[in-house]
Write an enzyme that holds these catalytic residues in place. Structure first.
Site, mmCIF file in Angstrom:
data_model
loop_
_atom_site.group_PDB
_atom_site.id
_atom_site.type_symbol
_atom_site.label_atom_id
_atom_site.label_comp_id
_atom_site.label_asym_id
_atom_site.label_seq_id
_atom_site.Cartn_x
_atom_site.Cartn_y
_atom_site.Cartn_z
ATOM 1 N N ASN A 100 2.047 -4.580 13.577
ATOM 2 C CA ASN A 100 2.774 -5.009 14.775
ATOM 3 C C ASN A 100 1.947 -4.906 16.057
ATOM 4 O O ASN A 100 2.264 -5.533 17.065
ATOM 5 C CB ASN A 100 4.062 -4.192 14.941
ATOM 6 C CG ASN A 100 5.061 -4.495 13.834
ATOM 7 O OD1 ASN A 100 5.035 -5.570 13.245
ATOM 8 N ND2 ASN A 100 5.922 -3.543 13.535
ATOM 9 N N GLU A 140 -5.585 -5.020 12.031
ATOM 10 C CA GLU A 140 -5.166 -6.031 11.052
ATOM 11 C C GLU A 140 -5.132 -7.420 11.691
ATOM 12 O O GLU A 140 -4.143 -7.804 12.265
ATOM 13 C CB GLU A 140 -3.796 -5.650 10.481
ATOM 14 C CG GLU A 140 -3.809 -4.297 9.779
ATOM 15 C CD GLU A 140 -2.488 -3.960 9.091
ATOM 16 O OE1 GLU A 140 -1.758 -4.885 8.691
ATOM 17 O OE2 GLU A 140 -2.187 -2.772 8.957
#
Length: 477
Positions: A100, A140
């Site tokens: 996130n 990520e």
């Protein structure tokens, strides 16, 4: 004779060191504290004797400096790092980033030598202030999801500079060097675009390879979350979506095997079958399965929520080609891991000389022992035992690990929790126009409605439990 005894002793000592050299890194999530009822998880719930390394997820970044995210992170850090008082061998790391978090702040930070230095200096100060033993990068991913192609090389530069700074600081303060590790991709395209593998292998202490989320409801067909091998249904790029391929790709491209840590998920992914009579791996699906009553995320169940589904009549199938199980009931399908698959994967890890296991995450195992009737932390304990990890200096807490101890009359020992199963009654219209979530069934204290994208699923708590609106969970009456 004395020499022989000495030599034998040395060999035994070496064997003991080799035998216990595996790493078991376990992630703690700072949002587990917000789960209702029995799902709530804080550092007090951690067994300090379970893992060799604990990783706190997540920290964030402000103006190229590491920063807290949650309002009470500093308080949680204190409890988290206080666990080292009970296990002198325990190491703790702070993870920065996560899915996130995205990539933009990482891209901005690695862009210049000055911004990298600002970050590195802030990390050293932060880790020492709050008594962490290292940093775990969870970017990520470099080179994808909006990250620029040059970030692949800049990530290596960052890690190299950070290690050098950690080494210098350790000499200055005469303390052990801070560790630097990274949670890295397991999907082939993300690996190729993100990492200079052999160079990173020189600087990282460990690679925590995220060998899970290989398949999920986003694909439109059923698939295993963390298969050990490719399955007969795998075609095209799906042949790369398994632990065996991912781990060997990292190793064959220059990451030292002893630094490669295999990812183990304590959760599964759920699907709604398009045709409930087609339950095979690769069967068509129409979306994510309903959210669990504790984790409250569509398409995702913690192991303790999975146990409730299994205990309530789901059909369990062993997926022999991929060495993991799946289960189904009605139109719900679940790809997951259990004690057997963890055991098999741990043996495979040892045979292939990898450095150990990483678990995502502590709070998703049956940490109270209430749901699965397999003791506390059944999955992670399986790994600990399989890897031969017994800490001589560890003092387990005397109080119960879980927030609530189940009363003796738990009705079969599987404990509280929603059945996770339910009939779709989309035509009844209860959920029409309602926000996704759980709602009490006015006519049945044991029942509740699970609303997913306006669709209605009627579900039931286990016998002896009622749906509690104060926590949106099944609780003791």
């Amino acid at each position: 004779m004395a020499k022989l005894i000495l030599l034998t002793g040395l060999v035994l000592l070496l064997n003991a060191q080799i035998g216990s050299a595996y790493v078991l890194s376990c992630y703690f999530t700072n949002w587990g504290q917000y789960r209702p009822g029995l799902g709530r998880y804080k550092p007090d719930n951690i067994d300090p004797c379970l893992c060799t390394h604990l990783i706190y997820a997540f920290a964030g970044m402000t103006n190229n400096e590491i920063a807290t995210i949650e309002w009470n992170d500093v308080t949680l850090y204190q409890s988290f790092n206080g666990l080292k008082n009970q296990n002198g061998e325990l190491k703790t790391l702070l993870a920065i980033g996560g899915w996130n978090f995205g990539t933009a702040k990482f891209t901005a930070m690695v862009a210049t030598p000055e911004t990298r230095q600002t970050f590195i200096n802030s990390v050293i100060k932060f880790l020492r202030q709050y008594e962490f033993d290292g940093l775990d990068f969870d970017w990520e991913y470099p080179g994808s999801r909006g990250s620029t192609p040059q970030d692949k090389a800049l990530f290596t530069v960052l890690v190299k500079e950070m290690l050098a700074a950690f080494e210098q600081e350790a000499k200055q303060v005469n303390r052990p060097r801070l560790m630097v590790t990274a949670a890295v991709a397991a999907g082939l395209s993300n690996i190729e675009s993100g990492y200079q593998i052999s160079e990173l292998g020189q600087y990282l202490d460990y690679f925590h390879v995220m060998t899970y989320d290989f398949h999920g409801s986003w694909e439109g067909y059923t698939g295993e979350n963390s298969p050990l091998y490719k399955g007969p249904a795998d075609t095209g790029s799906n042949v790369y979506f398994n632990i065996d391929y991912a781990m060997n790709y990292w190793k064959n491209n220059g990451a030292p095997a002893e630094k490669l840590i295999v990812g183990f998920p304590t959760y599964g992914h759920t699907f709604i079958l398009s045709n409930p009579s087609n339950t095979a791996v690769g069967a068509p699906t129409s979306g994510a399965g309903p959210a669990g009553p504790y984790t409250r995320q569509a398409g995702f169940w913690a192991y303790y929520e999975i146990c409730t589904f299994l205990n309530n009549g789901a059909t369990q199938v062993w997926d022999a080609p991929q060495d993991v199980p799946y289960a189904y009931k009605g139109n719900e399908w679940l790809g997951y891991d259990n004690i057997k698959s963890f055991q098999i994967k741990a043996e495979w890890l040892k045979q292939n000389n990898f450095g150990g296991a990483m678990v995502w995450s502590l709070d998703l195992d049956d940490f109270t022992g209430t749901f699965c009737n397999q003791g506390k932390y059944p999955l992670i304990t399986t790994l600990k035992n399989a890897l031969g990890l017994q800490s001589a200096s560890c003092k387990a807490p005397s109080k119960p690990i879980g927030p609530i101890t189940a009363p003796p009359s738990s009705g079969g020992g599987s404990g509280s929790g929603s059945s996770g199963s339910g009939s779709s009654s989309g035509g009844s219209g209860f959920c029409a126009g309602k926000a996704g979530g759980l709602y009490p069934d006015p006519s049945d204290k044991n029942g509740f409605y699970n609303c997913v994208n306006g669709r209605t699923f009627l579900q039931h708590c286990q016998a002896g439990l009622v749906f509690d609106t104060s926590c949106s969970c099944c609780n003791w009456a």
